[in-house]
Design a protein around this motif. Structure first.
Motif, PDB file in Angstrom:
ATOM      1  N   ILE A   8      -1.802 -16.052   3.718  1.00 42.69           N
ATOM      2  CA  ILE A   8      -1.005 -17.029   4.446  1.00 42.69           C
ATOM      3  C   ILE A   8      -0.185 -17.886   3.497  1.00 42.69           C
ATOM      4  N   ALA A  14       0.040 -14.565  10.686  1.00 39.71           N
ATOM      5  CA  ALA A  14       0.359 -15.715   9.839  1.00 39.71           C
ATOM      6  C   ALA A  14       1.866 -15.926   9.754  1.00 39.71           C
ATOM      7  N   LEU A  61      -4.734 -21.986  14.179  1.00 41.77           N
ATOM      8  CA  LEU A  61      -5.311 -20.669  13.922  1.00 41.77           C
ATOM      9  C   LEU A  61      -6.678 -20.638  14.583  1.00 41.77           C
TER      10      LEU A  61
END
Length: 449
Positions: free
Chosen positions: A9, A66, A81
């Motif tokens: 990410i 991501a 998330l």
């Protein structure tokens, strides 16, 4: 695994932010809509999302999600998330049942997430496998013969294992075929097989005749593993109280292992991201929620994990949910909208006004796992947006970005803009909350009881 994903990410942040478009800040009318949709953005999203297959619980799946998350965050949305875990199961390579001294041919079936093992012992009738049925202690060292019903299959196996049984036979109490599951690996388990009602009655007759029936149960080669995937959620709430309602748009960032999933997965997500950009600065009176689901192709795991986080009050606030999938093929035809119930709910009505055509026929053609079905099971008014030929190249290695039409993606984004803004624009009144009781079935008919 966690450190790798955090690296992924972070890398996407550094790499992707140089490519992301500047957030849109101007307000325009629907008449100027064609100029709003940016084909370069759609192309860029497809390049990022459809490079490689994105199987559930892999780094490529996580990287795609991501990328979507960081794109939505760059537009000013509140993002989160939501990781979740699920279990996968591989069927046994050997599954057999033999009764000593009998020429009867038995046809056992397995239960998902059952344990491996071999047991050779007498069979004892253990009723329906409840704790009370095992109080007499007769199951210890023997094979427990239990009838379907009353409690879940998993609980029957747990109770049998706790009572010292070496295996379990569950026989059906109805004529229909069945596909049983223990849902997940059990902390206390023994090998388990299932028999039809006909063969269960035959075995029960032998036991009721006071015959000692000794048998061998064999389950070998099955395998289960715990996997982790994630949903990515972005929200934008109106200033002040607003209507108190929510409109959702969903897509999924996974694909099957054999396919890059350009049309089935990436195309819907690309449209969702561009739609989010066009709505990022527009005045609204209704909460907008974008969700990219993980592990849809693993049995709708992401959507199921997501709805489990919603409160009853939150579900009741969602007045429309759109699922985008299969919307970009260069061979595609007109834009269709349908529901699992084949009814014209609010999402359908608004999509029709925006230019999509309602079709009940396409519902019979849409195969595979679908997030809109899961939402509908929670009584959330849901619809899927897609294009025929439905299922063309689904799960196919040839479902690549080269076969995607930016024009088709653009038209889908335009239609979705009109449909969603009929709800979110402050110039429109709040819609009455109409909840239908849905009676849809899971994509895979696995029964737990």
């Amino acid at each position: 695994m966690r450190s790798v994903r955090y690296f992924a990410i972070s890398a996407l942040l550094a790499w992707g932010m140089t490519l992301l478009p500047v957030p849109f800040t101007s307000a325009v009318s629907a008449k100027a809509l064609p100029e709003w949709i940016d084909e370069d953005n759609l192309s860029r999203h497809m390049d990022h999302l459809a490079r490689l297959p994105r199987p559930p619980a892999t780094e490529t799946e996580f990287a795609a999600g991501a990328y979507a998350l960081e794109t939505l965050r760059s537009y000013g949305y509140q993002t989160s998330l939501q990781p979740f875990y699920y279990y996968t199961y591989r069927k046994p390579s050997t599954l057999s049942f033999q009764v000593e001294g009998s020429t009867q041919s038995w046809n056992p079936s397995g239960l998902a997430f059952g344990s491996n093992g071999v047991a050779n012992a007498p069979i004892v009738d253990s009723g329906q496998g409840t704790a009370t049925d095992f109080e007499n202690g007769k199951a210890r060292g023997n094979i427990a013969f239990v009838k379907r019903g009353s409690i879940t299959f998993a609980e029957k196996v747990r109770q049998a294992a706790a009572a010292g049984a070496v295996a379990v036979i569950i026989w059906n109490d109805r004529e229909s075929e069945w596909k049983g599951t223990l849902v997940e690996p059990l902390d206390m388990s023994v090998p388990v097989i299932a028999l039809s009602k006909e063969q269960g009655l035959l075995l029960q007759k032998k036991l009721q005749a006071n015959q000692q029936v000794k048998a061998t149960v064999k389950v070998e080669g099955s395998y289960s593993s715990k996997e982790t995937s994630s949903n990515f959620v972005a929200t934008r709430k109106p200033a002040g109280g607003g209507t108190g309602q929510i409109v959702m748009v969903t897509a999924h960032h996974d694909s099957t292992p054999s396919s890059p999933g350009a049309n089935y997965g990436a195309a819907g997500l690309a449209v969702m991201l561009e739609l989010a950009r066009t709505l990022a600065e527009r005045p609204i009176d209704t909460e907008i929620r974008f969700v990219s689901f993980g592990a849809v192709s693993a049995g709708e795991k992401g959507p199921r994990a997501y709805v489990s986080t919603l409160t009853k009050e939150e579900k009741e606030k969602i007045i429309a949910a759109y699922s985008l999938d299969g919307v970009g093929s260069q061979d595609a035809k007109e834009l269709l909208v349908t529901t699992v119930q084949r009814t014209k709910n609010l999402p359908v009505q608004l999509a029709e006004k925006a230019g999509a055509r309602f079709s009940t026929a396409v519902e019979d053609q849409v195969s595979g796992f679908r997030e809109d079905r899961v939402l509908a099971q929670e009584d959330i008014p849901s619809a899927i947006i897609t294009r025929p030929p439905v299922n063309h190249l689904r799960n196919n290695p040839d479902d690549t970005a080269e076969k995607i039409s930016l024009e088709q993606l653009t038209k889908t984004a335009q239609m979705m803009f009109v449909a969603v803004t009929q709800i979110t624009d402050s110039s429109t009144s709040a819609y009455p909350i109409v909840k239908e009781r849905y009676t849809v079935q899971r994509a895979v008919e696995e029964e737990e009881i």
